[in-house]
Design a protein around this motif. Structure first.
Motif, PDB file in Angstrom:
ATOM      1  N   LYS A 177      55.255  60.697  44.324  1.00  0.00           N
ATOM      2  CA  LYS A 177      56.418  59.655  44.226  1.00  0.00           C
ATOM      3  C   LYS A 177      57.271  59.518  45.333  1.00  0.00           C
ATOM      4  N   LYS A 178      57.502  60.505  46.250  1.00  0.00           N
ATOM      5  CA  LYS A 178      58.039  60.497  47.503  1.00  0.00           C
ATOM      6  C   LYS A 178      57.159  59.485  48.557  1.00  0.00           C
ATOM      7  N   LEU A 238      57.472  55.836  47.586  1.00  0.00           N
ATOM      8  CA  LEU A 238      58.933  55.360  47.963  1.00  0.00           C
ATOM      9  C   LEU A 238      58.714  54.909  49.390  1.00  0.00           C
TER      10      LEU A 238
END
Length: 446
Positions: free
Chosen positions: A53-54, A57
């Motif tokens: 998820k990081k 981003l």
């Protein structure tokens, strides 16, 4: 009479509540566990991984910049507004509040700066997005390999516990036989005690294995970010593959994420060197225009600078030894170091692929030997058990045969797991899936 029919229902309700409480207190033992196939486990890990998820981003931010390269040549727009008040302080009667003392000002300016390094700045932004995309795809592939290895390791631990349960059942069965024989005076007490010791030893080994499996399951759920009870469901199936390391290197080395990343790092540093050189040594062109207005006490005046063009040519970067000249020289050294890192990584990757391919050959031979040992141990135990029943073999001989049977089965399981994990390591080193490595589809593009 109307109250009696409610009692059975109340009892059933109490029983249901008690069962739910028991399930809540011990979900892994009294309630059925959720089972996950390898595909489901990988999908769960990819969906819930915080690291991914990081990375997503960062990828989204890089993509946003790459889609708006025009921002590199977008002009600067500045606007300002101000209010002022003017009055005498020490002369003309001192400070006074008058309508004519209040004033205001407005300004709006647009400026555009161009230099020869802008095209390489745009290329660097596009390259940064490509690198982020590669990092994200690589992270997904590596997480898939990690989950697969943990999956098969847990399957092997479960199969090992099943083997230990079988050995415990054999030991307990023999203990009961020896107990009956001892009570009937057919064997001495020593052999009966030895059978009891063997059964307790098998029980201890099983208990330790179950404790280890419980810890591995906790790590497995943490890897998948699962809160409830979940266990893998599947089998360790292996097929022999005979990889050609040199062919694999030729087909897959250039596709490795780390090699591609280092190639892009070299390109990025080359772009940075050219951009710095052109921006520092090349002429820069500045275009600007500005409007300003001011007023007060009913009056207003404005002015417009229709446009100004300024061309500047730096001289100090062309002189050796200046700070800018040294910085440009260091940028070239950074690019050369990146090329050396790329060469070193390529050699290390080649050695890794060759080593894993060689290990697969040796591990398959170990699997074949372990399989033969397990078959011989099973036959030996069966014959020794028959001889012991007829009184032609001592209990220690039977116990030794049972112990060797357990060792042979566990060793076969360990060798099968090692072969499976090495296949996954080789697939990871080649940036391939296990299926592509097994069926040889990586050669299709060559």
């Amino acid at each position: 009479m109307n109250e009696k029919p409610r009692l059975p229902r109340l009892r059933r309700l109490y029983c249901l509540l008690a069962l739910l409480l028991l399930c809540a207190s011990a979900p892994e033992t009294l309630c059925p566990q959720q089972t996950l196939s390898l595909e489901e486990a990988v999908e769960t890990a990819l969906r819930q991984s915080l690291t991914l998820k990081k990375s997503a981003l960062d990828l989204a931010a890089a993509e946003y910049s790459a889609d708006r390269l025009w921002a590199e040549v977008f002009p600067s727009i500045n606007g300002s507004a101000g209010v002022s008040y003017r009055s005498n302080l020490f002369t003309g009667g001192g400070f006074q509040i008058q309508d004519g003392g209040l004033g205001y000002s407005l300004s709006l300016g647009v400026s555009l700066s161009l230099n020869p390094g802008i095209p390489y700045a745009m290329k660097s932004i596009t390259l940064a997005y490509q690198s982020r995309l590669l990092e994200y795809e690589s992270a997904c592939r590596q997480l898939t390999i990690q989950v697969s290895k943990a999956f098969y390791t847990l399957i092997a631990e479960g199969e090992r516990i099943a083997l230990l349960k079988e050995l415990l059942a054999l030991a307990e069965k023999q203990r009961e036989r020896n107990r009956a024989a001892f009570l009937n005076g057919l064997i001495p007490q020593r052999e009966y005690l030895q059978s009891r010791l063997s059964a307790e030893g098998a029980k201890l080994a099983l208990s330790r294995a179950e404790i280890g499996l419980a810890g591995s399951l906790r790590d497995w759920r943490a890897l998948l970010f699962l809160e409830g009870a979940a266990a893998p469901e599947g089998k360790i199936e292996i097929t022999r593959i005979q990889p050609d390391p040199e062919a694999l290197i030729a087909a897959c080395l250039a596709k490795r994420p780390d090699i591609i990343s280092l190639h892009k790092a070299v390109t990025r540093l080359e772009y940075a060197e050219r951009r710095s050189t052109l921006a520092a040594k090349g002429p820069s062109l500045s275009l600007s225009t500005e409007w300003s207005g001011s007023g007060g006490a009913g009056s207003f005046s404005d002015s417009l600078t229709a446009g100004s063009i300024r061309l500047s040519i730096p001289l100090d970067p062309w002189i050796r030894g200046t700070k800018i000249s040294q910085a440009l020289r260091n940028a070239g050294a950074e690019a050369e170091k990146a090329r050396l890192d790329l060469k070193s990584a390529e050699e290390a990757a080649k050695n890794q692929i060759r080593g894993l391919a060689e290990n697969l050959q040796g591990l398959w031979e170990a699997v074949e030997i372990s399989l033969l040992r397990a078959q011989i141990a099973e036959e030996t135990f069966a014959l020794t058990e028959q001889a012991f029943a007829l009184g032609a073999a001592e209990f220690l001989t039977l116990e030794d045969a049972r112990s060797k049977l357990g060792e042979a089965r566990v060793q076969l399981l360990s060798d099968r797991l090692a072969y499976k994990l090495t296949i996954l390591d080789l697939a990871s080193a080649l940036n391939l899936s296990e299926e592509a490595l097994s069926n040889g589809s990586m050669y299709d593009d060559t």
